[in-house]
Scaffold this motif. Structure first.
Motif, mmCIF file in Angstrom:
data_model
loop_
_atom_site.group_PDB
_atom_site.id
_atom_site.type_symbol
_atom_site.label_atom_id
_atom_site.label_comp_id
_atom_site.label_asym_id
_atom_site.label_seq_id
_atom_site.Cartn_x
_atom_site.Cartn_y
_atom_site.Cartn_z
ATOM 1 N N GLN A 87 0.814 -1.212 0.000
ATOM 2 C CA GLN A 87 0.000 0.000 0.000
ATOM 3 C C GLN A 87 0.850 1.266 0.000
ATOM 4 O O GLN A 87 0.486 2.253 -0.637
ATOM 5 N N GLY A 88 1.972 1.232 0.732
ATOM 6 C CA GLY A 88 2.851 2.392 0.730
ATOM 7 C C GLY A 88 3.409 2.670 -0.652
ATOM 8 O O GLY A 88 3.486 3.819 -1.096
ATOM 9 N N GLY A 89 3.790 1.602 -1.356
ATOM 10 C CA GLY A 89 4.282 1.774 -2.718
ATOM 11 C C GLY A 89 3.219 2.316 -3.652
ATOM 12 O O GLY A 89 3.466 3.222 -4.449
ATOM 13 N N MET A 90 2.001 1.785 -3.544
ATOM 14 C CA MET A 90 0.907 2.254 -4.407
ATOM 15 C C MET A 90 0.549 3.709 -4.123
ATOM 16 O O MET A 90 0.255 4.477 -5.043
ATOM 17 N N ALA A 91 0.544 4.080 -2.840
ATOM 18 C CA ALA A 91 0.212 5.464 -2.471
ATOM 19 C C ALA A 91 1.236 6.433 -3.050
ATOM 20 O O ALA A 91 0.874 7.448 -3.672
ATOM 21 N N LEU A 92 2.514 6.145 -2.841
ATOM 22 C CA LEU A 92 3.567 7.024 -3.334
ATOM 23 C C LEU A 92 3.576 7.067 -4.859
ATOM 24 O O LEU A 92 3.655 8.145 -5.465
ATOM 25 N N GLY A 93 3.469 5.899 -5.476
ATOM 26 C CA GLY A 93 3.484 5.841 -6.934
ATOM 27 C C GLY A 93 2.299 6.532 -7.574
ATOM 28 O O GLY A 93 2.440 7.246 -8.561
#
Length: 406
Positions: free
Chosen positions: A357-363
């Motif tokens: 989720q952190g990767g998806m949010a930042l991306g």
């Protein structure tokens, strides 16, 4: 005694609890994917800006940066059934609010963003508990296969949900997708009462409740290397899925039904990913090698998006992206859960969900911001180049633990 042994040797697919969990999760995820196809379309219709699509993705996934770790903590300390029920009930209420507002033509961007934030928050808190249900229903040696089969369910819903959404939107409008998602909560709520009866909950012994335990996991190459792979993939490659509506609507001037089929192609590719853990589950080094190799292929695939000139080619690329992206994440999930003891499984899953989720949010946020300045296809291609380079570096770093495998 012989009957008990035979029962233990039977396939996890014959376990009634697992089968009911699988079916109810399938219906629930179909409804979720129908809404996720409709929501970017609603945002683009209201705002006419891809920037808000990125912000919505950020609001949905950013809570995972903080709350996912707490979700892992409470999954190991409290009744996982109650955690999932409460969080899912709050999500269902948000869907109901959006359904009423869109039906009455009163939906506004800020309301959608607030609901996405609430849904993302409750999802972050409940996902470690939800994921921890699977290992409790099967034998230890069948955990990778059970997780893989559950991933098949998730990706089957990612095929059926968008396909149904495209058909429903073309006939009844986006509001019907929100209504279908509301209905999909019912079988999942009912199944939880049978899967986790009240008397069946047993609190696991606590190994450590200190935040420093997470740091110990992150210092271990057996955990940090797969988690870095997931984070980079989701931050740089997953936005291709998030911004597929922008490509369909603004670049190729398509309609909602084409968006549904595009997302269905992505999901169909993900269905095939289930074969990887089933084949490679015997040895951990094969799981790691598969995760790194597929992640590198995902980056290479994304850098080619600049050369996509038609909707048909976009469909093909989304199919391949679904295959590579989901396979890599499924293999990592299998590897982590196979290594984790039940007492700390919630914490390990929370780190996995944090990377996801952190990767998806930042991306999603970065892609949305950059796509308001340059062409979205250029942004995705540059992300693919960066992802490929980073995954190669992570592979080199992670190659050293291979020597310690038995």
């Amino acid at each position: 005694m012989r009957e008990v042994q035979l029962e233990k040797k039977s396939s996890f697919l014959r376990t009634k609890r697992y089968f009911l969990f699988w079916i109810s999760s399938l219906f629930s995820n179909i409804g979720t994917w129908m809404q996720q196809v409709a929501q970017p379309w609603v945002i683009l219709t209201i705002s006419h800006s891809s920037f808000w699509v990125g912000v919505d993705s950020f609001m949905l996934n950013a809570p995972g940066w903080i709350l996912t770790l707490w979700g892992g903590y409470i999954a190991d300390r409290f009744d996982r059934k109650k955690i999932v029920l409460v969080c899912q009930s709050i999500q269902c209420l948000c869907v109901l609010i959006l359904f009423i507002l869109i039906l009455s033509n009163r939906a506004q961007i800020w309301i959608i963003l607030v609901c996405s934030f609430i849904i993302g928050s409750t999802d972050s808190l409940s996902m470690p508990s939800f994921q921890s249900i699977i290992p409790s229903m099967v034998e230890q040696n069948e955990i990778p296969k059970a997780i893989s089969f559950n991933s098949t369910q998730f990706n089957l819903s990612r095929t059926l949900g968008p396909s149904l959404a495209g058909l429903i939107i073309s006939k009844y409008g986006v509001t019907a997708c929100y209504g279908a998602n509301l209905v999909s909560y019912i079988p999942f709520f009912l199944s939880l009462y049978w899967i986790y009866p009240k008397s069946g909950f047993q609190k696991e012994p606590v190994v450590s409740t200190k935040p420093t335990q997470y740091l110990l996991f992150l210092k271990d190459p057996d955990f940090n290397t797969p988690l870095m792979t997931v984070f980079v993939t989701m931050a740089l490659c997953a936005p291709m899925m998030t911004f597929a509506p922008v490509l369909i609507k603004n670049i190729f001037h398509g309609d909602a039904s084409q968006l549904g089929w595009a997302m269905a192609c992505f999901g169909f590719g993900g269905v095939i990913d289930a074969i990887f853990p089933a084949i490679l589950s015997e040895r951990d080094n094969r799981l790691r090698l598969a995760a790194h190799g597929i992640a590198i292929l995902t980056g290479i695939l994304l850098l080619l998006v600049r050369f996509v000139s038609s909707v048909s080619l976009l469909f093909l690329m989304l199919f391949c992206l679904g295959l590579f992206l989901t396979a890599s994440n499924t293999v990592v999930n299998s590897l982590l859960q196979k290594r984790a003891q039940n007492q700390i499984r919630g914490k390990i899953i929370s780190l996995f969900q944090l990377s996801l989720q952190g990767g998806m949010a930042l991306g999603g946020f970065m892609t949305g911001m950059l796509s308001s300045i340059i062409d979205v296809k250029d942004v995705l291609s540059i992300s693919g180049i960066i992802a490929t380079c980073l995954q190669v570096i992570i592979f080199i770093y992670g190659a050293f633990p291979f020597k310690r495998d038995r």
